[in-house]
Design an enzyme around this catalytic site. Structure first.
Site, PDB file in Angstrom:
ATOM      1  CE  LYS A   1      -4.468  -1.768   1.067  1.00 51.29           C
ATOM      2  NZ  LYS A   1      -5.576  -1.982   1.984  1.00 51.29           N
TER       3      LYS A   1
ATOM      4  NE  ARG B   1      -7.879  -7.884  -0.453  1.00 48.20           N
ATOM      5  CZ  ARG B   1      -7.295  -7.000  -1.253  1.00 48.20           C
ATOM      6  NH1 ARG B   1      -6.295  -6.261  -0.819  1.00 48.20           N
ATOM      7  NH2 ARG B   1      -7.716  -6.849  -2.502  1.00 48.20           N
TER       8      ARG B   1
HETATM    9  C1  7PJ Z   1      -8.421  -4.103   1.003  1.00 45.91           C
HETATM   10  C2  7PJ Z   1      -9.458  -4.821   0.419  1.00 45.91           C
HETATM   11  C3  7PJ Z   1      -8.207  -4.198   2.407  1.00 45.91           C
HETATM   12  C4  7PJ Z   1     -10.071  -5.705   2.456  1.00 45.91           C
HETATM   13  C5  7PJ Z   1      -8.434  -3.698  -1.108  1.00 45.91           C
HETATM   14  C6  7PJ Z   1      -5.320  -2.765  -2.322  1.00 45.91           C
HETATM   15  C7  7PJ Z   1      -6.596  -2.041  -2.448  1.00 45.91           C
HETATM   16  N1  7PJ Z   1     -10.277  -5.620   1.142  1.00 45.91           N
HETATM   17  N2  7PJ Z   1      -9.460  -4.554  -0.906  1.00 45.91           N
HETATM   18  N3  7PJ Z   1      -9.073  -5.019   3.086  1.00 45.91           N
HETATM   19  N4  7PJ Z   1      -7.765  -3.425   0.022  1.00 45.91           N
HETATM   20  N5  7PJ Z   1     -10.863  -6.470   3.199  1.00 45.91           N
HETATM   21  O1  7PJ Z   1      -5.240  -3.981  -2.206  1.00 45.91           O
HETATM   22  O2  7PJ Z   1      -4.274  -2.028  -2.372  1.00 45.91           O
HETATM   23  O3  7PJ Z   1      -7.325  -3.584   3.026  1.00 45.91           O
HETATM   24  S1  7PJ Z   1      -8.050  -3.068  -2.688  1.00 45.91           S
END
Ligand code: 7PJ
Length: 284
Positions: free
Chosen positions: A230, A264
């Site tokens: 990020k 994630r």
């Molecule tokens: C997240 C997401 C997160 C959850 C994205 C990226 C942006 N879902 N989807 N948590 N981030 N639950 O991956 O940079 O932090 S998209």
């Protein structure tokens, strides 16, 4: 319950037909199915690449995979319903039988319904099921749901994030959303909460949340944390997005140590190794 029983009983996440024992941090591998993620040499080529990529993440040790057909990066344009369905469904249908629960990252109720019908085990919504009918669509199924906090929309959220008390505000929001889900019939053992690193948060807000993740655990739901690659890791290290592996692993390790149940991540193989070291520490 005795202290001994308590330390031994791990919570179990009901996730479609799967039961995930949360006695060690699990790894969710990210598969972005957006035009900029894979070769644009045609829809079928992109689809086949996404399927192969999802399978590679499973081979690398992912406990779950997360399919997303709409970019939610800061400033990203929204995808139409038809576009999102056309990106996500063929990949979901191909990998849903591979033996690993498949999550779909979407804010759209229609995509949730289609994903559930196609066998998704989790709905991961950066909008915490606030769209009309979203809670009901999930409640009528057996999917797990991940409720994420954000301030503002992806188009505007990084303009001027502000909080009086970021941990309390994120916690209050997640408590209210989780309660709304429970009232609608989504059992507590199907609910995950997520502070939403980078979604309307400065580096300081993100670091405060990471440091105090345990406070969000007090809500009583397992935590999902997504810090992989990020922007704030770029701000901290001065590195572009394709050079944030080490920073992402550091953030994943801290999140795991501070109580995250699911991480994630893009870099599954490396994160699995980091968690193996953390796991070995527990056995010493
Ligand atoms: C997240 C997401 C997160 C959850 C994205 C990226 C942006 N879902 N989807 N948590 N981030 N639950 O991956 O940079 O932090 S998209």
């Amino acid at each position: 319950m005795s202290a001994e029983t308590m330390t031994k009983s791990a919570s179990i996440l009901h996730c479609g037909k799967y039961r995930l024992t949360l006695n060690r941090p699990l790894v969710m591998g990210i598969v972005n199915i957006t035009p900029d993620s894979f070769s644009d040499g045609g829809r079928f080529l992109a689809r086949d690449q996404a399927i192969a990529y999802a399978r590679k993440l499973v081979a690398d040790g992912a406990d779950l995979i997360d399919l997303g057909g709409e970019s939610t990066r800061p400033g990203a344009p929204p995808a139409s319903l038809d576009e999102e369905l056309a990106r996500v469904l063929p990949v979901l249908e191909a990998v849903v039988g591979d033996g690993v629960p498949v999550s779909v990252d979407t804010q759209k109720t229609e995509v949730m319904r289609a994903a559930i019908a196609a066998g998704a085990a989790m709905i991961n919504d950066v909008n915490a099921l606030q769209a009309g009918g979203a809670i009901e669509a999930c409640a009528a199924s057996d999917v797990a749901v991940c409720l994420m906090h954000k301030q503002g929309t992806p188009q505007t959220m990084q303009a001027a994030p502000r909080y009086d008390d970021v941990v309390a505000e994120v916690s209050d929001f997640l408590r209210v959303r989780a309660k709304a889900c429970e009232i609608a019939g989504i059992a507590a053992n199907r609910i995950l909460v997520d502070p939403g690193f980078g979604f309307g948060k400065t580096v300081e807000h993100n670091m405060t949340l990471l440091r105090q993740l345990e406070k969000l655990k007090a809500l009583g739901y397992p935590l999902l944390a997504g810090y992989s690659r990020k922007t704030s890791l770029g701000a901290i290290t001065g590195r572009p997005v394709d050079e944030r592996l080490a920073a992402s692993l550091a953030a994943a390790l801290i999140a795991a140590q501070n109580g995250a149940a699911i991480l994630r991540v893009h870099d599954v193989r490396e994160t699995v190794d980091v968690l193996k070291v953390l796991g070995a520490l527990g056995e010493c």
